[in-house]
Design an enzyme around this catalytic site. Structure first.
Site, short mmCIF file in Angstrom:
data_model
loop_
_atom_site.label_atom_id
_atom_site.label_comp_id
_atom_site.label_asym_id
_atom_site.label_seq_id
_atom_site.Cartn_x
_atom_site.Cartn_y
_atom_site.Cartn_z
N GLU A 186 -5.33 -8.27 -1.18
CA GLU A 186 -6.21 -8.11 -0.17
C GLU A 186 -7.63 -7.69 -0.24
O GLU A 186 -7.85 -7.15 -1.32
CB GLU A 186 -5.40 -7.02 0.63
CG GLU A 186 -4.09 -7.30 1.46
CD GLU A 186 -3.70 -6.31 2.31
OE1 GLU A 186 -4.70 -5.65 3.04
OE2 GLU A 186 -2.42 -5.85 2.59
N GLU A 241 0.70 -1.13 -0.16
CA GLU A 241 0.16 -0.11 -0.22
C GLU A 241 0.80 1.05 -0.13
O GLU A 241 0.80 2.11 0.95
CB GLU A 241 -0.85 -0.08 1.11
CG GLU A 241 -2.00 -1.12 1.06
CD GLU A 241 -3.00 -1.28 2.12
OE1 GLU A 241 -2.93 -0.47 3.00
OE2 GLU A 241 -4.09 -1.77 1.76
C1 BG6 Z 1 -4.90 -2.97 4.42
C2 BG6 Z 1 -3.40 -3.45 5.19
O1 BG6 Z 1 -4.65 -1.61 4.39
O2 BG6 Z 1 -5.76 -3.30 5.24
C3 BG6 Z 1 -3.30 -4.44 6.22
O3 BG6 Z 1 -2.52 -3.72 4.10
C4 BG6 Z 1 -4.53 -4.15 6.87
O4 BG6 Z 1 -1.78 -4.41 6.94
C5 BG6 Z 1 -5.74 -4.41 6.39
O5 BG6 Z 1 -4.58 -5.25 8.37
C6 BG6 Z 1 -7.09 -4.32 7.14
O6 BG6 Z 1 -6.75 -3.24 7.82
P1 BG6 Z 1 -7.22 -3.17 9.43
O7 BG6 Z 1 -6.87 -1.98 9.97
O8 BG6 Z 1 -8.68 -3.86 9.76
O9 BG6 Z 1 -6.12 -4.32 9.95
#
Ligand code: BG6
Length: 483
Positions: A380, A188
């Site tokens: 993701e 990211e």
């Molecule tokens: C992304 C990141 O933004 O979202 C991850 O690359 C992160 O590291 C994921 O865990 C989900 O976000 P969060 O804040 O719910 O853990």
């Protein structure tokens, strides 16, 4: 068949959120180790991320014996990796996304020699994955940065950090050249433009102008990424190396042309980073942005050439939600992944207020493929939700199955409509610590980990209903989705 036979189904994690063992076997401090969990706090994830970090706050965190710092222990993958990888194999993973902790290899970030014990740990992990024919997909830098370099030279603001990163990248590329064929440079990468400490190691007391530091740091990360791409092509010619963007898909609030223009501005702020990494040059629209904010990016001769030579092979991104762009300030605002946005009346939200929008993933796939014409990878996606471990140790997470099913279906349609998609690795395939809030209760996994927000629990792993569901999706290469 919609999904090609070699489609890379799997799951995604990051060292700072699941590895633990934070000062074990020679690992040094990283920026993630100072992320504190505030129990029962009304701080939003945005507030805690936007708090500027300073040298004195770091010194406090290092000595703080009362506070809870969940990223230091994660879910202790360091000592559970064999058990966890066996579960990934049982689901039929073709790939597993993980990151290497830079400070496990170079504890301070600038040592002359790498930490051999740290290198051996990842050797064991990759060997275990390959034993089950699971391809490692490795992020070089995921939301952690050696604290030593943050304190010494304000992280990525310093050009010297580029050389330290290149050395780290070359060490891991050489070491794992026979084991890892898929690489990502910075997770990211656009988040450096939103908050400077998490991935950039930028400290508020070391700069007069944080925004200037953030964009200078981004330039240095672009150079470092280009050097890593070149090194990867030289060391492992058959490997593929990509960039990674937090894709922030946004819609105009109305058909008012000014709302549409606001969407274009928002896309520029987001796609600036992948524009540089995929196309190999700064987009012209940034000139006005830099001028309006009185920013000056210090470039050296040769930088532009390097960006051209270091273009990535594919583009990966995270997608959790969509948002709204508007020319007006009125209306209800809700939270999101590093953003706040107006509420979209057509969409439902997660327990954390992130708006659920499967069709938005298809829209994003089209936009990115139309723009770049390089293979895409969804590395993701997922639903952070509260799960209940029943007395009989089952977890009924139909809400997660619904979320994933609808997103995968939209990916399938996008593929049928011509998008070249390499694979899909839903986030937090095993429960892990939240990046934004350091909570454990914001769970994404197919595998439940018995640990609470305060770090209490047996650390035992349990299969959720979604575990069996995802296994059947992989086994049928997506066919079961349509039955
Ligand atoms: C992304 C990141 O933004 O979202 C991850 O690359 C992160 O590291 C994921 O865990 C989900 O976000 P969060 O804040 O719910 O853990």
């Amino acid at each position: 068949m919609t999904f090609k036979p070699d489609f890379l189904w799997g799951g995604a994690t990051a060292a700072n959120q699941f590895e633990g063992a934070f000062l074990e076997d020679g690992r040094g401090w990283s920026t993630a180790d100072t992320a504190k969990y505030y129990p029962h706090s009304d701080k939003t994830s945005m507030d805690s991320l936007m708090d500027p970090m300073t040298t004195s706050k770091i010194e406090f965190a290092k000595k703080d014996l009362e506070g809870i710092y969940p990223k230091r222990y994660g879910i202790d993958f360091y000592h559970h990796f064999k058990e966890d990888i066996a579960l990934f194999a049982e689901m039929g993973f073709k790939t597993f996304r993980m990151s290497i902790s830079w400070s496990r290899i170079f504890p301070n970030g600038d040592e002359l020699e790498p930490n051999e014990t740290g290198l051996q740990f990842y050797d064991q992990v990759f060997d275990e994955l390959l034993k089950y024919h699971i391809e490692p997909l490795v992020t070089m830098s995921h939301y952690e940065f050696p604290l030593g370099l943050a304190l010494k030279q304000n992280g990525w603001e310093s050009r010297e950090t580029v050389a330290h990163f290149e050395k780290y990248a070359r060490v891991i590329l050489n070491r794992y050249k026979d084991k890892v064929k898929y690489w990502l440079t910075f997770n990211e990468i656009n988040i450096i433009g939103i908050t400077g400490y998490l991935s950039g190691g930028l400290l508020a007391d070391k700069t007069q102008n944080m925004l200037q530091s953030q964009f200078q740091a981004a330039h240095h990360q672009f150079l470092a990424s280009a050097l890593a791409v070149k090194a990867c092509h030289e060391i492992i010619p058959e490997a593929k190396i990509g960039c990674m963007l937090a894709r922030m898909e946004t819609y105009p609030e109305t058909c008012n042309p000014l709302d549409v223009m606001a969407t274009i501005d928002s896309d520029h702020a987001n796609l600036f980073y992948s524009d540089v990494q995929v196309r190999g040059y700064y987009p012209t629209y940034m000139k006005k942005v830099f001028k309006d904010h009185h920013l000056k990016i210090i470039k050296e001769s040769g930088d532009d050439q390097l960006l051209k030579e270091g273009k990535v092979d594919f583009m990966s991104f995270s997608y959790y939600m969509s948002s709204i762009s508007s020319s007006s300030e009125e209306g209800e605002v809700i939270g999101g992944n590093f953003t706040q946005t107006k509420k979209n009346p057509y969409l439902k939200s997660s327990d954390w207020g992130w708006q659920i929008d499967p069709v938005g993933l298809r829209i994003t796939l089209h936009k990115l493929y139309d723009r770049y014409q390089v293979p895409l990878f969804v590395v993701e996606n997922g639903l952070g939700a509260h799960d209940t471990l029943e007395e009989d140790k089952t977890i009924h997470d139909n809400y997660r199955i619904d979320y994933l099913r609808e997103h995968i279906k939209q990916m399938g349609i996008a593929i049928d409509e011509g998008v070249d998609l390499m694979g899909y690795t839903p986030w937090g395939c095993i429960d892990l610590v939240s990046a934004s809030t350091s909570e454990m209760s914001k769970r994404y996994g197919f595998i439940y980990v018995d640990q609470d927000n305060e770090g209490e629990g047996s650390l035992k792993r349990f299969k959720k209903d979604s575990f069996y569901w995802y296994k059947s999706v992989i086994q049928s290469n997506g066919e079961t989705l349509y039955k």
